[in-house]
Design a protein around this motif. Structure first.
Motif, PDB file in Angstrom:
ATOM      1  N   ALA A  87      28.563   1.290  24.136  1.00 41.39           N
ATOM      2  CA  ALA A  87      29.662   0.330  24.242  1.00 41.39           C
ATOM      3  C   ALA A  87      29.143  -1.097  24.145  1.00 41.39           C
ATOM      4  CB  ALA A  87      30.406   0.512  25.561  1.00 41.39           C
ATOM      5  N   LYS A  88      30.001  -1.977  23.656  1.00 39.73           N
ATOM      6  CA  LYS A  88      29.659  -3.403  23.690  1.00 39.73           C
ATOM      7  C   LYS A  88      30.406  -4.033  24.854  1.00 39.73           C
ATOM      8  CE  LYS A  88      33.033  -5.199  20.334  1.00 39.73           C
ATOM      9  NZ  LYS A  88      33.210  -5.899  19.052  1.00 39.73           N
ATOM     10  N   ILE A  89      29.797  -5.054  25.409  1.00 38.46           N
ATOM     11  CA  ILE A  89      30.374  -5.725  26.577  1.00 38.46           C
ATOM     12  C   ILE A  89      31.126  -6.960  26.098  1.00 38.46           C
ATOM     13  CG2 ILE A  89      29.869  -6.807  28.792  1.00 38.46           C
ATOM     14  CD1 ILE A  89      27.205  -5.131  28.733  1.00 38.46           C
ATOM     15  N   ALA A  90      32.430  -6.969  26.362  1.00 36.88           N
ATOM     16  CA  ALA A  90      33.259  -8.087  25.904  1.00 36.88           C
ATOM     17  C   ALA A  90      33.282  -9.228  26.917  1.00 36.88           C
ATOM     18  CB  ALA A  90      34.688  -7.597  25.631  1.00 36.88           C
ATOM     19  N   GLN A  91      33.201  -8.868  28.188  1.00 35.43           N
ATOM     20  CA  GLN A  91      33.308  -9.897  29.227  1.00 35.43           C
ATOM     21  C   GLN A  91      32.660  -9.386  30.503  1.00 35.43           C
ATOM     22  OE1 GLN A  91      37.257 -10.538  30.847  1.00 35.43           O
ATOM     23  NE2 GLN A  91      36.992 -12.745  30.867  1.00 35.43           N
ATOM     24  N   VAL A  92      32.008 -10.270  31.228  1.00 38.67           N
ATOM     25  CA  VAL A  92      31.399  -9.898  32.515  1.00 38.67           C
ATOM     26  C   VAL A  92      31.722 -10.975  33.538  1.00 38.67           C
ATOM     27  CG1 VAL A  92      29.233  -9.557  33.775  1.00 38.67           C
ATOM     28  CG2 VAL A  92      29.496  -8.567  31.530  1.00 38.67           C
ATOM     29  N   VAL A  93      32.172 -10.536  34.714  1.00 37.78           N
ATOM     30  CA  VAL A  93      32.445 -11.480  35.809  1.00 37.78           C
ATOM     31  C   VAL A  93      31.684 -10.991  37.037  1.00 37.78           C
ATOM     32  CG1 VAL A  93      34.199 -12.507  37.297  1.00 37.78           C
ATOM     33  CG2 VAL A  93      34.751 -12.006  34.909  1.00 37.78           C
ATOM     34  N   GLN A  96      32.051 -12.180  44.176  1.00 37.33           N
ATOM     35  CA  GLN A  96      31.352 -12.695  45.360  1.00 37.33           C
ATOM     36  C   GLN A  96      30.725 -11.594  46.206  1.00 37.33           C
ATOM     37  OE1 GLN A  96      34.137 -15.204  47.439  1.00 37.33           O
ATOM     38  NE2 GLN A  96      33.604 -17.014  46.230  1.00 37.33           N
ATOM     39  N   ASP A  97      31.296 -10.387  46.161  1.00 38.16           N
ATOM     40  CA  ASP A  97      30.764  -9.295  46.984  1.00 38.16           C
ATOM     41  C   ASP A  97      29.558  -8.607  46.334  1.00 38.16           C
ATOM     42  OD1 ASP A  97      31.974  -7.956  44.920  1.00 38.16           O
ATOM     43  OD2 ASP A  97      33.338  -6.765  46.155  1.00 38.16           O
ATOM     44  N   GLY A  98      29.092  -9.148  45.194  1.00 38.44           N
ATOM     45  CA  GLY A  98      27.915  -8.587  44.541  1.00 38.44           C
ATOM     46  C   GLY A  98      28.229  -7.586  43.444  1.00 38.44           C
ATOM     47  N   THR A  99      29.488  -7.158  43.375  1.00 37.26           N
ATOM     48  CA  THR A  99      29.866  -6.235  42.312  1.00 37.26           C
ATOM     49  C   THR A  99      30.117  -6.999  41.006  1.00 37.26           C
ATOM     50  OG1 THR A  99      32.225  -6.317  42.846  1.00 37.26           O
ATOM     51  CG2 THR A  99      30.938  -4.623  43.956  1.00 37.26           C
ATOM     52  N   VAL A 100      30.166  -6.281  39.939  1.00 35.05           N
ATOM     53  CA  VAL A 100      30.388  -6.885  38.627  1.00 35.05           C
ATOM     54  C   VAL A 100      31.589  -6.218  37.970  1.00 35.05           C
ATOM     55  CG1 VAL A 100      29.437  -7.134  36.288  1.00 35.05           C
ATOM     56  CG2 VAL A 100      27.975  -7.530  38.260  1.00 35.05           C
ATOM     57  N   ARG A 101      32.462  -7.026  37.414  1.00 32.52           N
ATOM     58  CA  ARG A 101      33.604  -6.497  36.659  1.00 32.52           C
ATOM     59  C   ARG A 101      33.369  -6.828  35.188  1.00 32.52           C
ATOM     60  NH1 ARG A 101      38.646  -8.615  39.062  1.00 32.52           N
ATOM     61  NH2 ARG A 101      38.315  -7.015  40.632  1.00 32.52           N
ATOM     62  N   ALA A 102      33.458  -5.825  34.349  1.00 30.69           N
ATOM     63  CA  ALA A 102      33.207  -6.022  32.916  1.00 30.69           C
ATOM     64  C   ALA A 102      34.332  -5.417  32.094  1.00 30.69           C
ATOM     65  CB  ALA A 102      31.885  -5.385  32.523  1.00 30.69           C
ATOM     66  N   ILE A 103      34.555  -5.975  30.935  1.00 35.83           N
ATOM     67  CA  ILE A 103      35.441  -5.366  29.943  1.00 35.83           C
ATOM     68  C   ILE A 103      34.525  -4.793  28.868  1.00 35.83           C
ATOM     69  CG2 ILE A 103      37.331  -5.711  28.287  1.00 35.83           C
ATOM     70  CD1 ILE A 103      38.229  -6.289  31.115  1.00 35.83           C
ATOM     71  N   VAL A 104      34.622  -3.489  28.652  1.00 39.78           N
ATOM     72  CA  VAL A 104      33.748  -2.851  27.666  1.00 39.78           C
ATOM     73  C   VAL A 104      34.582  -2.174  26.585  1.00 39.78           C
ATOM     74  CG1 VAL A 104      31.874  -2.475  29.307  1.00 39.78           C
ATOM     75  CG2 VAL A 104      33.592  -0.692  29.005  1.00 39.78           C
ATOM     76  N   GLN A 105      34.018  -2.086  25.396  1.00 44.26           N
ATOM     77  CA  GLN A 105      34.675  -1.390  24.294  1.00 44.26           C
ATOM     78  C   GLN A 105      33.727  -0.334  23.742  1.00 44.26           C
ATOM     79  OE1 GLN A 105      35.939  -3.719  20.909  1.00 44.26           O
ATOM     80  NE2 GLN A 105      37.064  -2.012  20.020  1.00 44.26           N
ATOM     81  N   GLY A 106      34.180   0.913  23.788  1.00 47.18           N
ATOM     82  CA  GLY A 106      33.389   2.007  23.261  1.00 47.18           C
ATOM     83  C   GLY A 106      33.180   1.853  21.757  1.00 47.18           C
ATOM     84  N   GLN A 107      31.997   2.219  21.294  1.00 43.73           N
ATOM     85  CA  GLN A 107      31.662   2.084  19.880  1.00 43.73           C
ATOM     86  C   GLN A 107      31.450   3.438  19.195  1.00 43.73           C
ATOM     87  OE1 GLN A 107      31.030  -1.417  18.373  1.00 43.73           O
ATOM     88  NE2 GLN A 107      32.504  -1.447  20.035  1.00 43.73           N
ATOM     89  N   THR A 108      30.551   4.240  19.768  1.00 44.27           N
ATOM     90  CA  THR A 108      30.239   5.534  19.159  1.00 44.27           C
ATOM     91  C   THR A 108      29.674   6.472  20.214  1.00 44.27           C
ATOM     92  OG1 THR A 108      29.024   6.592  17.344  1.00 44.27           O
ATOM     93  CG2 THR A 108      27.881   4.847  18.493  1.00 44.27           C
ATOM     94  N   ARG A 109      29.773   7.778  19.954  1.00 46.20           N
ATOM     95  CA  ARG A 109      29.171   8.757  20.845  1.00 46.20           C
ATOM     96  C   ARG A 109      27.649   8.658  20.766  1.00 46.20           C
ATOM     97  NH1 ARG A 109      34.082  10.857  19.686  1.00 46.20           N
ATOM     98  NH2 ARG A 109      34.979  12.435  21.059  1.00 46.20           N
ATOM     99  N   ILE A 110      26.998   8.978  21.886  1.00 46.00           N
ATOM    100  CA  ILE A 110      25.534   9.007  21.908  1.00 46.00           C
ATOM    101  C   ILE A 110      25.064  10.268  22.636  1.00 46.00           C
ATOM    102  CG2 ILE A 110      25.001   6.533  21.729  1.00 46.00           C
ATOM    103  CD1 ILE A 110      24.908   6.438  24.804  1.00 46.00           C
ATOM    104  N   ARG A 111      23.880  10.740  22.236  1.00 45.57           N
ATOM    105  CA  ARG A 111      23.227  11.833  22.969  1.00 45.57           C
ATOM    106  C   ARG A 111      22.036  11.233  23.713  1.00 45.57           C
ATOM    107  NH1 ARG A 111      24.102  16.877  22.172  1.00 45.57           N
ATOM    108  NH2 ARG A 111      24.765  16.622  19.995  1.00 45.57           N
TER     109      ARG A 111
END
Length: 228
Positions: A87-93, A96-111
């Motif tokens: 997946a590619k990462i479109a946005q990362v925030v 304050q609590d140390g967690t990360v919120r990201a918007i991701v877009q799947g690209q292709t299957r992987i093994r």
């Protein structure tokens, strides 16, 4: 005596899969598909570090579901399913609590072929599994059948947006149409993972067709009971 010359083989050599190393986030009860855009919130240190590593390198990330959702620390590749999504990462925030919120877009299957590191974040050797686009009368018939089933599923009160049927009608790529069914809340994590692992597009269409047939049957039975 004439010198015998050997004729070079015209047989193409089998292509060796390209294996690349990517930071990896282990997902709990979530399966991401190619073309799927989803918000992802991660809190485990290794997952936060993997996301940050992908952002710093301006590269993609491997998203792979773990076999036991309650497992806190992943240390061995056998604790993950073998097939995940690049997946590619479109946005990362950073919250304050140390967690990360990201918007991701799947690209292709992987093994996943194995871990290349487990600290400070997971990184794995992965091989991309691009969709082939099969052609032929049987595939066309399967595509039309699944499109009709999605319409019937929505018409019978499925817990999906009404525009899902319209979207399905406009998708002509067989693999993408099959993957779209994974948006259904009626599909379990195990069923989604099975769908992700079904690389053969024809088999994938047959899998979602069987799932939709079952859900339509359940919704029709529910409707009959409520109308009695």
């Amino acid at each position: 005596m004439a010198k015998r010359t050997s004729t070079p083989s015209t047989e193409p050599e089998p292509a060796t899969p390209e294996v690349r190393e990517l930071p990896l986030v282990a997902l709990r009860e979530t399966v991401i598909f190619p073309e799927m855009i989803v918000p992802l919130q991660v809190g485990r240190e290794k997952s936060v570090a993997a996301l940050n590593a992908a952002v710093e390198s301006n590269g993609p990330i491997a998203l792979v579901t773990q076999r036991q959702a309650e497992q806190e620390d992943i240390g061995d590749v056998s604790e993950l399913y073998e097939v995940g999504t690049l997946a590619k990462i479109a946005q990362v925030v950073q919250l304050q609590d140390g967690t990360v919120r990201a918007i991701v877009q799947g690209q292709t299957r992987i093994r996943v072929h194995g871990f290349s590191q487990t600290a400070p974040h997971l990184a794995a050797r992965v091989e991309e599994l691009p969709d082939e686009t099969p052609e032929g009368v049987e595939i066309q018939a399967l595509v039309r059948s699944v499109q009709a089933q999605i319409e019937q599923y929505v018409a019978n009160g499925a817990p999906v947006p009404p525009e899902a049927a319209v979207a399905a009608r406009n998708i002509t790529e067989p693999g993408l149409l099959a993957d779209m069914v994974a948006y259904s809340p009626d599909m379990s994590t195990e069923q989604r993972q099975e769908l992700l692992e079904t690389i053969d597009v024809e088999q994938r269409l047959k899998l979602v067709s069987a799932f939709l047939a079952r859900q339509i049957e359940i919704l029709e039975l529910k409707g009959k009971i409520q109308s009695e």
